[in-house]
Structure formats: C-alpha cells, structure tokens
Design a protein around this motif. Structure first.
Motif, mmCIF file in Angstrom:
data_model
loop_
_atom_site.group_PDB
_atom_site.id
_atom_site.type_symbol
_atom_site.label_atom_id
_atom_site.label_comp_id
_atom_site.label_asym_id
_atom_site.label_seq_id
_atom_site.Cartn_x
_atom_site.Cartn_y
_atom_site.Cartn_z
ATOM 1 N N UNK A 149 4.956 -0.676 -6.299
ATOM 2 C CA UNK A 149 6.091 -1.342 -6.925
ATOM 3 C C UNK A 149 7.172 -1.550 -5.868
ATOM 4 N N UNK A 150 7.500 -2.792 -5.615
ATOM 5 C CA UNK A 150 8.567 -3.153 -4.697
ATOM 6 C C UNK A 150 9.854 -3.193 -5.520
ATOM 7 N N UNK A 151 10.657 -2.146 -5.437
ATOM 8 C CA UNK A 151 11.843 -2.003 -6.285
ATOM 9 C C UNK A 151 13.055 -2.632 -5.601
ATOM 10 N N UNK A 152 13.816 -3.381 -6.387
ATOM 11 C CA UNK A 152 15.012 -4.050 -5.886
ATOM 12 C C UNK A 152 16.084 -3.037 -5.490
ATOM 13 N N UNK A 153 16.895 -3.396 -4.493
ATOM 14 C CA UNK A 153 18.020 -2.542 -4.090
ATOM 15 C C UNK A 153 18.930 -2.295 -5.287
ATOM 16 N N UNK A 178 13.066 1.994 3.208
ATOM 17 C CA UNK A 178 11.972 1.287 2.537
ATOM 18 C C UNK A 178 12.295 1.163 1.054
ATOM 19 N N UNK A 179 11.547 0.319 0.356
ATOM 20 C CA UNK A 179 11.821 0.082 -1.063
ATOM 21 C C UNK A 179 10.550 0.100 -1.908
ATOM 22 N N UNK A 180 9.442 0.539 -1.337
ATOM 23 C CA UNK A 180 8.165 0.507 -2.057
ATOM 24 C C UNK A 180 7.825 1.896 -2.601
ATOM 25 N N UNK A 181 7.588 1.947 -3.898
ATOM 26 C CA UNK A 181 7.054 3.142 -4.543
ATOM 27 C C UNK A 181 5.541 2.969 -4.607
ATOM 28 N N UNK A 182 4.806 4.007 -4.240
ATOM 29 C CA UNK A 182 3.349 3.983 -4.353
ATOM 30 C C UNK A 182 2.949 5.088 -5.319
ATOM 31 N N UNK A 183 2.205 4.700 -6.342
ATOM 32 C CA UNK A 183 1.762 5.647 -7.361
ATOM 33 C C UNK A 183 0.237 5.684 -7.322
ATOM 34 N N UNK A 184 -0.304 6.878 -7.162
ATOM 35 C CA UNK A 184 -1.758 7.053 -7.152
ATOM 36 C C UNK A 184 -2.110 7.879 -8.385
ATOM 37 N N UNK A 199 10.751 -6.502 -7.070
ATOM 38 C CA UNK A 199 10.799 -7.689 -6.219
ATOM 39 C C UNK A 199 9.550 -8.533 -6.436
ATOM 40 N N UNK A 200 8.427 -7.843 -6.631
ATOM 41 C CA UNK A 200 7.132 -8.486 -6.863
ATOM 42 C C UNK A 200 6.554 -7.916 -8.144
#
Length: 182
Positions: free
Chosen positions: A12-16, A52-58, A88-89
């Motif tokens: 998840x590309x999270x907005x500022x 950075x602004x990306x959350x990665x969930x596994x 963002x995406x």
C-alpha cells in the motif's frame, strides 16, 4: 498430506499525512483477517518516517483456497474501499504458495523447481545466520539490553527474514537467474 500454505504480499502506497488514518484502518482489518478461516500469521513492514511511504503486509494462510476466500471476501472489499482515499496507488497484492514470492523477479513469472529454491534459500540464510548474531548481539549488549535467548532469537530471526525478503533474495535471484530458471 502436508500443505505448503499460501502467502500474500500486499503493498500500500500511503499518501503523505494519511499514515495515522491508515494505521487506524489497520486496527479494523487485522482482527477480521486473524479470524478468517485458515489464517496462520501476518507481518506488517511499516515505512521509514519521512523517507518511504510504502506499507508491506505479508499474510499467511494454511491453503491457497482459504487465502483467496479472504482476499475476495466482501469484508475485505468493503474495507479496501474505505481505505482507497489513503492510497497513492490501488491495493496491490500477489498470492504465492510457500516461499515462491522470494524467487519472483520483474521479468520472470514462473517459479523455479523446489530443489533449486531450497539450495538458494539455504545458501542465503546460512551466511546471514552466522553474520547477523555477530553484529547484532554486541550492539544489543552495548545498549545494555540483558541477555535473553528468546528475545535475541526473535531479533536475529526478524533481521534475517527482513534482509532475505527485501535485500538478499531480490538481488541474489537476479544474479543467478539463468541457472535458477533453467
């Protein structure tokens, strides 16, 4: 018969400025995920603040069927719609069985045979399992964190898994791509 399980890697590309809202949203979706049939565990890799602004969930499930049921469930779809203003995406994810996602490259969609996966994973983990304790344990003692076998093991294994998923395997698989996918 033993099942290999299934994993999904969600980015998840999270907005500022939307990080707090996203974290609150995680508090809603994580319990639902945990109570889904076949859920094993999950890991959230948060972005580095102001970098950075990306959350990665596994997320891991016992079978690919149970994982797909959760990913396509109405509850998840509703919560993703609720979170879309933070992104963002669009919600992006890849479902893989076992550890296949470690061997994925941008140019390669097929997965190498299991015995090659075994050799590559072992050859990457072995040096890390020797090096990480040598680096991490003196640092922990320098910080006056007392010796605790379980806590030390937790941090060491966490560092190894983090390095494997985000640094070692993407580069290592590119380096040996010809042999790996032959």
């Amino acid at each position: 018969m033993e099942t290999q399980g299934a994993s999904v890697v969600i980015t998840h590309h999270v907005l500022d400025g939307k990080e707090a809202e996203y974290e609150k949203w995680l508090e809603q979706i994580v319990p639902l995920t945990r109570h889904s049939k076949g859920f094993i565990d999950h890991q959230i890799v948060r972005p580095i603040p102001h970098l950075t602004f990306i959350y990665t969930v596994i997320i891991r499930f016992d079978t690919i069927e149970n994982l797909k049921k959760w990913m396509e469930s109405d509850d998840r779809k509703r919560l993703i719609e609720k979170a879309n203003p933070f992104f963002r995406k669009n919600d992006n994810y890849k479902i893989k069985s076992g550890l296949d996602f470690l061997f994925e490259t941008e140019n390669e969609t097929k997965v190498p045979v299991r015995w090659k996966q075994f050799l590559v994973t072992w050859s990457a983990i072995y040096p890390l399992s020797l090096l990480i304790p040598l680096l991490l344990l003196p640092f922990l003692r320098l910080l006056k964190i007392p010796v605790n076998h379980y806590f030390d093991g937790l941090l060491i294994s966490g560092c190894i898994v983090f390095l494997m998923v985000f640094a070692v395997m993407p580069n290592y698989t590119k380096m040996i791509r010809k042999w790996l996918f032959r």
